[in-house]
Scaffold this active site. Structure first.
Site, mmCIF file in Angstrom:
data_model
loop_
_atom_site.group_PDB
_atom_site.id
_atom_site.type_symbol
_atom_site.label_atom_id
_atom_site.label_comp_id
_atom_site.label_asym_id
_atom_site.label_seq_id
_atom_site.Cartn_x
_atom_site.Cartn_y
_atom_site.Cartn_z
ATOM 1 C CB CYS A 180 -0.958 -2.648 7.191
ATOM 2 S SG CYS A 180 -2.611 -2.742 6.573
ATOM 3 C CB CYS A 208 -0.877 -0.036 1.244
ATOM 4 S SG CYS A 208 -1.862 1.422 1.457
ATOM 5 C CB CYS A 251 -6.959 -11.545 20.160
ATOM 6 S SG CYS A 251 -7.556 -10.649 21.585
#
Ligand code: SAH
Length: 385
Positions: free
Chosen positions: A15, A6, A338
């Site tokens: 990200c 990106c 997580c």
């Protein structure tokens, strides 16, 4: 696979791993899990995503007016309130991105000013779009700083003309100086006010505020792994701790005798109850409360469980929860996490209390970010205390 990087990679900060090829990202994540959990048992290879792009089914954009009258929309740069303009994101649903760009292009014509955080002037603060992966239903939430939104009905009509795939539109009013995107009050402008989606064969209702996993493709794999680990035969009493809107418990309900879900967030519990009705599930009950307190009360009242699913937030479980889990002494515990650091801490307590880790499986729920999700199966060694 060819790798796409990106152009906003450094500016946005969403990200953290986009600079690495996907295969390398997976290796890195697997290694993190191995470093933390290897001492409990063998770590199976991570399950990556086949097409690790455009997986986010919930997209949020902040709007901001510029001095020259133009309006930008996009994401807050990590840790700031600076808006990085984003028209399309490699992680986000493409329909959602296109709708947000259309809304931005319509503002001037309808004389709808974007909200300016510094001066407190203007109207449109955020747009939130949620899309059902299986159903294709699309929800658009216009977040306004003021209850009055100029020519809102004409605006919605024009938006629906351009995007007939939209199935519901909501006006949410958030007049507060807050980091939360949504305010307390909302009004349905079009459609039923929620969308539905199918996950592991069950239909779930998703409202503007309710929590729903953001990567449905990998969620099916995650839950599938959890179900395989649980080894249900149709008779078991199952606890779904930290159950959110009841997804894991409802997916398990077909293969269990009885499901008991517990969750702190009242709205999520309400959604879980609705979801069980919607799917004609008769053997599941959902309770609102702290999972640790609920488990302690269950143990004190002589309750039992055969299988415990636990899916706590990043901070992991409380000592009280872990103590009461040992007292309830289910045959198997399936721990979805997580955060492998807090998971390692909690596994230490559970293995010390009489459990053995039988399987560890990381699943990549959030490609290109540094988040890792891991499912661990434990079973009790020896008889119930
Ligand atoms: N299992 C669900 C949600 C997991 S997210 C799913 O897969 O969709 C973790 C959930 O734990 C959140 O819904 C959060 O509201 C809830 N939670 C956080 N602390 C809690 C506590 N002390 N007791 C019960 N639930 C809690």
């Amino acid at each position: 696979m060819s790798e796409t990087v990106c152009t906003l990679y450094k500016k946005c900060g969403g990200c953290q791993m986009m600079n690495l090829p996907y295969a390398e990202q997976l290796k890195w994540k697997e290694k993190q899990v191995r470093i933390l959990l290897d001492r409990f048992g063998k770590v199976s290879p991570i399950i990556g995503m086949e097409h690790p792009y455009h997986y986010r089914n919930k997209v949020q954009a902040a709007f901001k007016p510029l001095r020259d009258g133009r309006v930008i929309s996009g994401v807050y740069q990590s840790g700031t309130h600076r808006v990085v303009p984003v028209d399309s994101c490699l992680l986000e649903d493409e329909t959602a991105d296109a709708i947000i760009v259309t809304i931005r292009s319509m503002l001037r014509g309808f004389k709808i000013p974007a909200y300016d955080e510094d001066s407190g002037r203007g109207v449109l603060r955020h747009v939130l779009v949620k899309r059902g992966f299986q159903s294709g239903e699309v929800m658009v939430v216009l977040v306004s700083a003021k209850p009055a939104f100029p020519s809102v009905h004409n605006f919605v009509r024009a938006l629906l003309d351009k995007h007939p795939e939209i199935t519901t539109v909501i006006l949410n009013v958030n007049p507060y100086a807050t980091n939360l995107v949504l305010g307390p009050n909302e009004r349905v402008l079009y459609g039923k006010g929620y969308i539905e989606d199918t996950l592991c064969g069950k239909v779930f209702r998703i409202s503007a505020k309710s929590f729903y996993q953001i990567n449905p493709v990998q969620t099916e794999i995650l839950y599938g792994t959890a179900m395989d680990f649980a080894g249900l035969t149709g008779t078991e009493t199952v606890i779904d701790a930290y159950c959110g809107i009841g997804t894991i418990g409802l997916v398990a309900s077909d293969r269990a005798g009885k499901v008991i879900g517990v969750e702190l967030n009242r709205d999520a519990v309400r959604d879980a109850i609705e979801n069980s009705k919607r799917n004609g599930v008769r053997n599941a009950r959902f309770y609102c409360g702290d999972a640790g307190e609920f488990m302690t009360a269950t143990a004190e009242n002589g309750g039992t469980a055969d299988v415990l699913f636990m899916d706590p937030p990043r901070a992991g479980s409380s000592p009280e929860f872990l103590r009461s889990a040992l007292r309830l002494a289910p045959q198997r515990i399936v721990y979805i996490s997580c955060n492998p650091e807090t998971q390692a801490r909690d596994l230490a307590a559970l293995t010390k209390g009489g459990y053995k880790v039988r399987a560890i499986r990381p699943v990549d729920m959030f490609p290109h970010t540094n988040h890792v999700e891991t499912v661990v199966l434990m079973s009790r060694v020896g008889e119930r205390p």
